[in-house]
Enzyme design. Structure first.
Site, PDB file in Angstrom:
ATOM      1  N   ASN A  78      35.587  37.071 108.020  1.00 53.37           N
ATOM      2  CA  ASN A  78      36.804  36.130 108.324  1.00 53.37           C
ATOM      3  C   ASN A  78      37.678  35.878 107.220  1.00 53.37           C
ATOM      4  O   ASN A  78      37.113  36.132 106.149  1.00 53.37           O
ATOM      5  CB  ASN A  78      36.260  35.111 109.275  1.00 53.37           C
ATOM      6  CG  ASN A  78      35.302  34.426 108.561  1.00 53.37           C
ATOM      7  OD1 ASN A  78      35.483  33.832 107.490  1.00 53.37           O
ATOM      8  ND2 ASN A  78      34.473  33.474 109.342  1.00 53.37           N
ATOM      9  N   ARG A  79      38.551  34.995 107.330  1.00 52.75           N
ATOM     10  CA  ARG A  79      39.414  34.613 105.996  1.00 52.75           C
ATOM     11  C   ARG A  79      38.534  33.585 105.321  1.00 52.75           C
ATOM     12  O   ARG A  79      38.580  34.198 103.981  1.00 52.75           O
ATOM     13  CB  ARG A  79      40.600  33.946 106.534  1.00 52.75           C
ATOM     14  CG  ARG A  79      41.597  33.536 105.711  1.00 52.75           C
ATOM     15  CD  ARG A  79      42.555  32.404 105.992  1.00 52.75           C
ATOM     16  NE  ARG A  79      43.327  32.708 106.867  1.00 52.75           N
ATOM     17  CZ  ARG A  79      44.603  33.328 107.129  1.00 52.75           C
ATOM     18  NH1 ARG A  79      44.998  33.573 106.095  1.00 52.75           N
ATOM     19  NH2 ARG A  79      45.116  33.418 108.153  1.00 52.75           N
ATOM     20  N   ILE A  80      37.857  33.067 105.494  1.00 55.77           N
ATOM     21  CA  ILE A  80      37.144  32.215 104.784  1.00 55.77           C
ATOM     22  C   ILE A  80      36.123  32.636 103.793  1.00 55.77           C
ATOM     23  O   ILE A  80      36.000  32.586 102.722  1.00 55.77           O
ATOM     24  CB  ILE A  80      36.644  31.068 105.264  1.00 55.77           C
ATOM     25  CG1 ILE A  80      37.524  29.734 105.888  1.00 55.77           C
ATOM     26  CG2 ILE A  80      35.470  30.058 104.360  1.00 55.77           C
ATOM     27  CD1 ILE A  80      37.026  29.071 106.942  1.00 55.77           C
ATOM     28  N   GLU A  81      35.575  33.654 104.621  1.00 52.50           N
ATOM     29  CA  GLU A  81      34.249  34.578 103.952  1.00 52.50           C
ATOM     30  C   GLU A  81      34.768  35.363 102.811  1.00 52.50           C
ATOM     31  O   GLU A  81      34.243  35.547 101.731  1.00 52.50           O
ATOM     32  CB  GLU A  81      33.456  35.472 104.925  1.00 52.50           C
ATOM     33  CG  GLU A  81      32.616  34.501 105.798  1.00 52.50           C
ATOM     34  CD  GLU A  81      32.210  35.405 107.070  1.00 52.50           C
ATOM     35  OE1 GLU A  81      31.065  34.941 107.773  1.00 52.50           O
ATOM     36  OE2 GLU A  81      32.814  36.380 107.681  1.00 52.50           O
TER      37      GLU A  81
ATOM     38  N   ASP B 130      30.494  38.134 116.833  1.00 51.56           N
ATOM     39  CA  ASP B 130      29.603  39.240 117.341  1.00 51.56           C
ATOM     40  C   ASP B 130      30.582  39.988 118.493  1.00 51.56           C
ATOM     41  O   ASP B 130      30.204  41.183 118.497  1.00 51.56           O
ATOM     42  CB  ASP B 130      28.571  38.656 118.123  1.00 51.56           C
ATOM     43  CG  ASP B 130      27.759  37.814 117.202  1.00 51.56           C
ATOM     44  OD1 ASP B 130      27.906  38.083 115.746  1.00 51.56           O
ATOM     45  OD2 ASP B 130      27.071  36.898 117.634  1.00 51.56           O
TER      46      ASP B 130
END
Length: 463
Positions: free
Chosen positions: A191-194, A260
């Protein structure tokens, strides 16, 4: 049916649902009055569960503790027809358990019980041996990394190398900041933050998004780099250009397990030879379904199709229809058919059926069902269009499409007050009549039939 091997961290999701209307006298904290409890499969098991919901065959590789939670977890997997032959027991750890406290449908706290230590050498070898044994017979692989100790760097890279050696699609849901762990995977789903944390790059512009995806492709050799952007959808590269696949607008109740769902639906759609853009659209639709439910929810193919087709609000999958009718007190009338090339005879029949009760539900044969019943040249009109036309009639309250040759499952589930069939069923067995309170036979309007219309068109064309 596609066969998919899922490897990763297994998590038991436990929910306490209730109401909180007062503070504890012992401390300034809310008191939950528990109304119900539920248990869900989480982590890699939720990925597997999503795949089962999408009609795939699933083999699951992971570790549970030697405890009661682990025993219950394996039983829950078996109940969902998930292959558990490579679920190993580690006597040195507990089964990872996440307990969520929900008050008035809002999560107020989560309590985690877990051990994140890497697996011992013996367990790692057993997982790799099973992976090596299965890789030739399966269609694709998902590595679901929750950073709980199962997928260390070495094991992850060995599995990716084996998948590539056998030309298998392998997708990874990454954790942590070192993405070299997932190098050479077919696709990863940060995701964006990861992705910002992994690349030390703020993804606040199209230019930086494109740069980040190029890094995944060129530095980590990810064949299909993409990033999930929450309410902004999914971004990926196509021929070096940034493409954004927007999300589908839907009220969000709970994002638990949405990642998931995304990786499960991406994997299955790519294995079905969809393009990356089509796969992202499918994944967005699946995510839109699950965020509209509480808990680690699942999306069925019927629910996804409903979102993708943006169909008439009267067209519902059976599960949703049953929810809608749960507390009704009205008389339900049910009839079914192919309704190919909707004509006056159909409309007249349905109007008379509706007059028998309060709610008229029409079971509609799917395209595949019509083809089996009437031959390869039918239907003339697609199920999507047939359903829309039926739903547009004021006398029809709901339309539900069924894949089987008969509507027996629908009738058994709905238990209508009145089952309506055509008068041509006189002295014939009427399937599902035992589940209805009453069965009525109704005359068709003379001179109208789909077959007659088709023949008339043929004669006109020949003339």
């Amino acid at each position: 049916m596609k066969q998919i091997l899922v490897v990763g961290d297994l998590i038991a999701d436990y929910y306490l649902w209730g109401r909180s209307e007062r503070l504890s006298p012992e401390a300034p904290v809310p008191v939950l009055e528990v109304q119900r409890e539920s248990k869900n499969l989480g982590g890699a098991a939720n990925v597997a569960n999503n795949l089962i919901s999408l009609k795939a065959k699933v083999f699951l590789c992971g570790v549970v503790g030697d405890d009661l939670e682990g025993e219950h977890f394996i039983n829950a997997l078996k109940a969902r027809n998930i292959d558990t032959s490579c679920i190993l027991t580690d006597k040195t750890r507990c089964t990872t358990l996440k307990t969520r406290i929900i008050a008035q449908n809002q999560q107020i706290v989560r309590v985690d019980k877990e051990i994140k230590d890497p697996l011992n050498a013996d367990l790692r070898k057993k997982l790799l041996d099973f992976f090596t044994e299965k890789i030739q017979e399966i269609d694709g692989v998902i590595l679901s990394d929750y950073n709980k100790g199962v997928l260390d760097f070495e094991l992850t890279q060995k599995m990716i190398a084996l998948a590539n050696k056998h030309h298998k699609l392998i997708l990874c849901d990454p954790k942590g900041k070192d993405y070299s762990k997932y190098a050479h995977a077919s696709l990863i789903t940060p995701n964006r933050i990861e992705l910002e944390h992994a690349l030390h790059l703020k993804l606040d512009s199209h230019a930086n998004l494109s740069k980040a995806l190029q890094i995944l492709k060129e530095t980590y050799h990810i064949a299909m780099p993409l990033v999930t952007l929450s309410e902004q959808g999914i971004a990926f590269l196509e021929k070096g250009e940034l493409v954004n696949c927007p999300t589908i607008a839907k009220e969000v109740y709970d994002v638990t397990g949405a990642g998931d769902t995304v990786i499960a639906s991406l994997t299955l759609s790519l294995l079905e030879s969809m393009s990356l853009k089509e796969a992202c659209e499918f994944a967005n639709a699946a995510a839109a379904v699950v965020v509209g439910k509480m808990g680690s929810a699942l999306a069925s193919l019927e629910e996804i199709a409903l979102i993708l087709n943006q169909t008439h609000p009267k067209i519902l999958p059976l599960e949703k229809l049953l929810e809608t009718l749960e507390h009704h007190q009205q008389k339900i009338v049910f009839t079914n058919g192919c309704f190919d090339i909707l004509h006056k005879g159909h409309a007249s029949y349905l109007q008379k059926a509706k007059a028998l009760g309060d709610i008229l539900i029409v079971g509609l044969n799917s395209d595949a069902s019509v083809k089996r019943l009437k031959g390869d040249k039918r239907p003339i009109v697609s199920e999507k269009d047939r359903a829309f036309l039926l739903a547009s009639l004021s006398c029809v309250d709901y339309v539900v499409v069924f894949e089987e040759d008969t509507p027996i499952k629908l009738i058994q589930a709905l238990k209508p007050d009145i089952l309506v069939k055509g008068a041509d069923y006189l002295n014939k067995e009427i399937i599902g009549s035992e589940f209805a309170k009453e069965t009525r036979l109704m005359e068709f309007e003379e001179g109208y039939s789909t077959s007659a219309i088709i023949e008339r068109i043929k004669r006109t064309c020949n003339d």
